[in-house]
Design a protein around this motif. Structure first.
Motif, PDB file in Angstrom:
ATOM      1  N   GLY A 254       0.806  -1.215   0.000  1.00  0.00           N
ATOM      2  CA  GLY A 254       0.000   0.000   0.000  1.00  0.00           C
ATOM      3  C   GLY A 254       0.837   1.261   0.000  1.00  0.00           C
ATOM      4  O   GLY A 254       0.351   2.349  -0.354  1.00  0.00           O
ATOM      5  N   ALA A 255       2.114   1.128   0.377  1.00  0.00           N
ATOM      6  CA  ALA A 255       2.990   2.285   0.434  1.00  0.00           C
ATOM      7  C   ALA A 255       3.379   2.795  -0.952  1.00  0.00           C
ATOM      8  O   ALA A 255       3.940   3.881  -1.074  1.00  0.00           O
ATOM      9  N   ILE A 256       3.095   2.028  -2.008  1.00  0.00           N
ATOM     10  CA  ILE A 256       3.492   2.464  -3.348  1.00  0.00           C
ATOM     11  C   ILE A 256       2.341   3.105  -4.108  1.00  0.00           C
ATOM     12  O   ILE A 256       2.439   3.308  -5.318  1.00  0.00           O
ATOM     13  N   LEU A 257       1.260   3.439  -3.406  1.00  0.00           N
ATOM     14  CA  LEU A 257       0.163   4.141  -4.072  1.00  0.00           C
ATOM     15  C   LEU A 257       0.655   5.453  -4.675  1.00  0.00           C
ATOM     16  O   LEU A 257       0.268   5.832  -5.780  1.00  0.00           O
ATOM     17  N   GLY A 258       1.540   6.136  -3.935  1.00  0.00           N
ATOM     18  CA  GLY A 258       2.106   7.381  -4.454  1.00  0.00           C
ATOM     19  C   GLY A 258       2.944   7.157  -5.696  1.00  0.00           C
ATOM     20  O   GLY A 258       2.951   7.983  -6.617  1.00  0.00           O
ATOM     21  N   ASN A 259       3.663   6.027  -5.740  1.00  0.00           N
ATOM     22  CA  ASN A 259       4.443   5.694  -6.940  1.00  0.00           C
ATOM     23  C   ASN A 259       3.529   5.537  -8.148  1.00  0.00           C
ATOM     24  O   ASN A 259       3.850   5.991  -9.249  1.00  0.00           O
ATOM     25  N   LEU A 260       2.383   4.878  -7.916  1.00  0.00           N
ATOM     26  CA  LEU A 260       1.414   4.689  -9.004  1.00  0.00           C
ATOM     27  C   LEU A 260       0.926   6.039  -9.518  1.00  0.00           C
ATOM     28  O   LEU A 260       0.882   6.269 -10.736  1.00  0.00           O
ATOM     29  N   GLU A 261       0.591   6.936  -8.618  1.00  0.00           N
ATOM     30  CA  GLU A 261       0.092   8.250  -9.038  1.00  0.00           C
ATOM     31  C   GLU A 261       1.164   9.048  -9.773  1.00  0.00           C
ATOM     32  O   GLU A 261       0.892   9.721 -10.767  1.00  0.00           O
ATOM     33  N   ARG A 262       2.406   8.943  -9.291  1.00  0.00           N
ATOM     34  CA  ARG A 262       3.482   9.738  -9.894  1.00  0.00           C
ATOM     35  C   ARG A 262       3.901   9.249 -11.277  1.00  0.00           C
ATOM     36  O   ARG A 262       4.647   9.938 -11.975  1.00  0.00           O
ATOM     37  N   THR A 263       3.422   8.085 -11.696  1.00  0.00           N
ATOM     38  CA  THR A 263       3.715   7.663 -13.073  1.00  0.00           C
ATOM     39  C   THR A 263       3.044   8.577 -14.084  1.00  0.00           C
ATOM     40  O   THR A 263       3.454   8.636 -15.242  1.00  0.00           O
ATOM     41  N   GLY A 264       1.985   9.277 -13.648  1.00  0.00           N
ATOM     42  CA  GLY A 264       1.230  10.107 -14.582  1.00  0.00           C
ATOM     43  C   GLY A 264       0.427   9.289 -15.560  1.00  0.00           C
ATOM     44  O   GLY A 264      -0.012   9.803 -16.592  1.00  0.00           O
ATOM     45  N   GLY A 265       0.223   8.018 -15.244  1.00  0.00           N
ATOM     46  CA  GLY A 265      -0.468   7.122 -16.159  1.00  0.00           C
ATOM     47  C   GLY A 265      -1.932   7.475 -16.353  1.00  0.00           C
ATOM     48  O   GLY A 265      -2.568   8.088 -15.496  1.00  0.00           O
ATOM     49  N   ASP A 266      -2.462   7.077 -17.476  1.00  0.00           N
ATOM     50  CA  ASP A 266      -3.869   7.262 -17.824  1.00  0.00           C
ATOM     51  C   ASP A 266      -4.613   5.954 -17.557  1.00  0.00           C
ATOM     52  O   ASP A 266      -5.374   5.839 -16.597  1.00  0.00           O
ATOM     53  N   LEU A 267      -4.366   4.955 -18.374  1.00  0.00           N
ATOM     54  CA  LEU A 267      -4.926   3.614 -18.181  1.00  0.00           C
ATOM     55  C   LEU A 267      -3.761   2.691 -17.828  1.00  0.00           C
ATOM     56  O   LEU A 267      -2.792   2.597 -18.583  1.00  0.00           O
ATOM     57  N   VAL A 268      -3.860   2.027 -16.696  1.00  0.00           N
ATOM     58  CA  VAL A 268      -2.701   1.313 -16.146  1.00  0.00           C
ATOM     59  C   VAL A 268      -3.041  -0.138 -15.819  1.00  0.00           C
ATOM     60  O   VAL A 268      -3.987  -0.411 -15.078  1.00  0.00           O
ATOM     61  N   PHE A 269      -2.249  -1.052 -16.386  1.00  0.00           N
ATOM     62  CA  PHE A 269      -2.299  -2.454 -15.981  1.00  0.00           C
ATOM     63  C   PHE A 269      -1.455  -2.612 -14.718  1.00  0.00           C
ATOM     64  O   PHE A 269      -0.332  -2.098 -14.663  1.00  0.00           O
ATOM     65  N   ILE A 270      -1.962  -3.318 -13.729  1.00  0.00           N
ATOM     66  CA  ILE A 270      -1.179  -3.622 -12.532  1.00  0.00           C
ATOM     67  C   ILE A 270      -1.068  -5.136 -12.405  1.00  0.00           C
ATOM     68  O   ILE A 270      -2.070  -5.851 -12.439  1.00  0.00           O
ATOM     69  N   LYS A 271       0.161  -5.597 -12.254  1.00  0.00           N
ATOM     70  CA  LYS A 271       0.393  -7.038 -12.139  1.00  0.00           C
ATOM     71  C   LYS A 271       1.653  -7.280 -11.321  1.00  0.00           C
ATOM     72  O   LYS A 271       2.666  -6.608 -11.508  1.00  0.00           O
ATOM     73  N   ASN A 272       1.590  -8.254 -10.396  1.00  0.00           N
ATOM     74  CA  ASN A 272       2.721  -8.548  -9.529  1.00  0.00           C
ATOM     75  C   ASN A 272       3.909  -9.091 -10.306  1.00  0.00           C
ATOM     76  O   ASN A 272       3.762  -9.764 -11.327  1.00  0.00           O
TER      77      ASN A 272
END
Length: 516
Positions: free
Chosen positions: A266-284
């Motif tokens: 959960g600590a990487i939520l900020g990393n996700l936002e800072r990508t500036g992505g529009d539509l994002v696939f998330i996969k481990n």
């Protein structure tokens, strides 16, 4: 509050880039304990889980392709974890071997020759004056394990999971990171053959991951005829958490220093936002398949993405009308239908008595949120969170991905709901991170801060309590708009232990895909 902190403690806390007020807040969480969720019922097909037939899938893929060509997609891979947990069993075997002083062989049998990294053991074995084939034929498994996980061998006990070899091919072996690059080439490519992919990594692994990417990037670009735009970010130190002892007080190591841990995914939520992505696939990072099985995975990635694109377009049209106060009765009814039938929002109790303006404001608030479409697979006993309807404090319920630690195991009814779940989520998400105006959402506004976790861990043989921030795909997205879609079990190929690499789905039959 922590009752006593020495000047050295304060200096250590400052070095972790964590404020004292945050430390006190975390210790209060330990004392208060977890906020258990209340399961209403598991999501099932027809009641919270959607299914897609072949004809609909074809149309959804068209939506996906249009957005892909426009360069709207990014792949986000949480990859900050070390591989040490993959080798827990092997570490225990080594510990047994040391205790017995090699006087008694452990009763084990490990088919080392079947692992994709087996050939790499030849060099460290030679350097140590050993012969690999002799070690294997004489079943000297502890020595082989040592070659895999020790610093004098492959050092897999320390390396990040991203750099562990997962699959073998005639032309060479691939790490988990390389398999994610291949996947990205298959479903993130735009009309100019650009592929955007982002890895979150641990600071201690940054140098070797960056060096590895520089080494192999050109090889995969040439083979798959793409240009990778690879982003890397670190989990911020300020998202770390203090560890507690069994009594809920601050844990200290043998030198009297406070113990800190990463704050969970959960600590990487900020990393996700800072990508500036529009539509994002998330996969481990550990959920990848060899080429012979990628076809099904890629197909369903495109279907999920197309579902999101189609739904997002509909929502954005409604939001524009609501925002401009141009929505008529039919538009309000359509917006209410999406809230209720697609997202299963329960309208406020006074919704019917609200004025048209009041209904407009309420519907806008409920629709104007980040969007995620989550693939869920039939429950086959694998660990992971499941899709549930969760009761809300103010009444009603919402669809959430729930982990077992979040529920009250002492409540028979709650455990009954948990056991009745038919599906679980293998972290297979496609997310929309922008609003109808094209502006990035502030993702922190949609976190359920009450859903932090407390779990029992160990460090250097010492038991501890670990605090984890609301998980990226559960509490971290607690107030997102969510759709669950059933996907085939073959799209889920996790590697949690090194033995998982021996499963049939991780064996390459040499009939792989060709570069595209």
């Amino acid at each position: 509050m922590i009752e006593f902190l020495s000047p050295k403690d304060l200096e250590q806390i400052a070095s972790e880039d964590i404020s004292l007020s945050e430390i006190n807040s975390q210790m209060e969480m330990f004392r208060r304990g977890m906020n258990k969720v209340r399961l209403n019922r598991p999501c099932r097909i027809g009641d919270g889980i959607e299914t897609i037939d072949a004809r609909e899938a074809e149309g959804l893929i068209i939506h996906y392709e249009q957005a892909a060509l426009q360069g709207r997609f990014l792949k986000f891979v949480p990859a900050s974890g070390a591989a040490s947990r993959m080798f827990d069993r092997w570490q225990r075997i080594l510990s047994h071997d040391r205790r017995e002083g090699n006087s008694k062989q452990p009763d084990i049998a490990i088919p080392f020759e079947r692992f994709p990294f087996y050939r790499d053991l030849a060099e460290p074995a030679f350097d140590s004056g050993l012969d690999l084939d002799t070690l294997l034929s004489h079943r000297r498994f502890p020595e082989l394990i040592k070659l895999v996980i020790s610093p004098n061998g492959l050092d897999y006990g320390r390396k990040p999971k991203a750099l562990i070899k997962f699959h073998s091919y005639p032309e060479g072996d691939r790490t988990a990171l390389e398999e994610h690059l291949v996947e990205a080439a298959l479903y993130v490519k735009d009309r100019d053959s650009n592929c955007r992919i982002h890895f979150t990594i641990g600071e201690e692994h940054r140098g070797e991951i960056e060096a590895f990417i520089n080494e192999i990037k050109g090889i995969y670009e040439q083979k798959w005829q793409v240009r990778f735009q690879i982003g890397i970010s670190l989990q911020a130190r300020s998202t770390g958490t203090i560890a507690a002892d069994g009594k809920g007080g601050p844990l200290r190591d043998e030198n009297g220093r406070l113990v800190f841990r990463p704050g969970g995914h959960g600590a990487i939520l900020g990393n996700l936002e800072r990508t500036g992505g529009d539509l994002v696939f998330i996969k481990n990072i550990d959920n990848v398949a060899p080429d012979r099985m990628k076809g099904e995975t890629v197909f369903w990635k495109k279907v999920l993405a197309g579902y999101l694109v189609r739904l997002q377009k509909e929502i954005f049209g409604l939001l524009e009308l609501l925002s401009l106060r141009e929505a008529g009765a039919a538009d309000l009814e359509a917006a209410a239908w999406v809230c209720q039938r697609v997202f299963h929002h329960e309208a406020p109790g006074n919704f019917d008595s609200l004025s048209e303006e009041g209904k407009l404001v309420d519907l806008y608030r409920r629709l104007n949120r980040p969007l995620r479409v989550c693939g869920v697979v039939k429950n086959a006993g694998e660990p992971g969170g499941g899709p549930f309807f969760v009761d809300l404090e103010g009444g009603g319920s919402s669809k959430q991905i729930i982990e077992e630690f979040q529920i009250d195991k002492g409540d028979k009814n709650q455990m009954k709901s948990w056991r009745e779940a038919t599906h679980f989520n293998p972290v297979d998400l496609v997310c929309g991170l922008r609003n109808w105006r094209g502006e990035a959402f502030d993702l922190s506004r949609f976190v359920d801060e009450r859903s932090y976790g407390i779990s029992e861990k160990s460090k250097d043989g010492i038991s501890l309590l670990a605090l984890e921030r609301p998980g990226l795909w559960n509490g971290g997205m607690g107030f997102w708009n969510t759709v669950f879609v059933e996907v085939p079990l073959g799209t889920f190929n996790p590697v949690k232990t090194v033995e998982d690499l021996l499963r049939e789905e991780h064996r390459q039959d040499h009939a792989g895909l060709q570069g595209q």
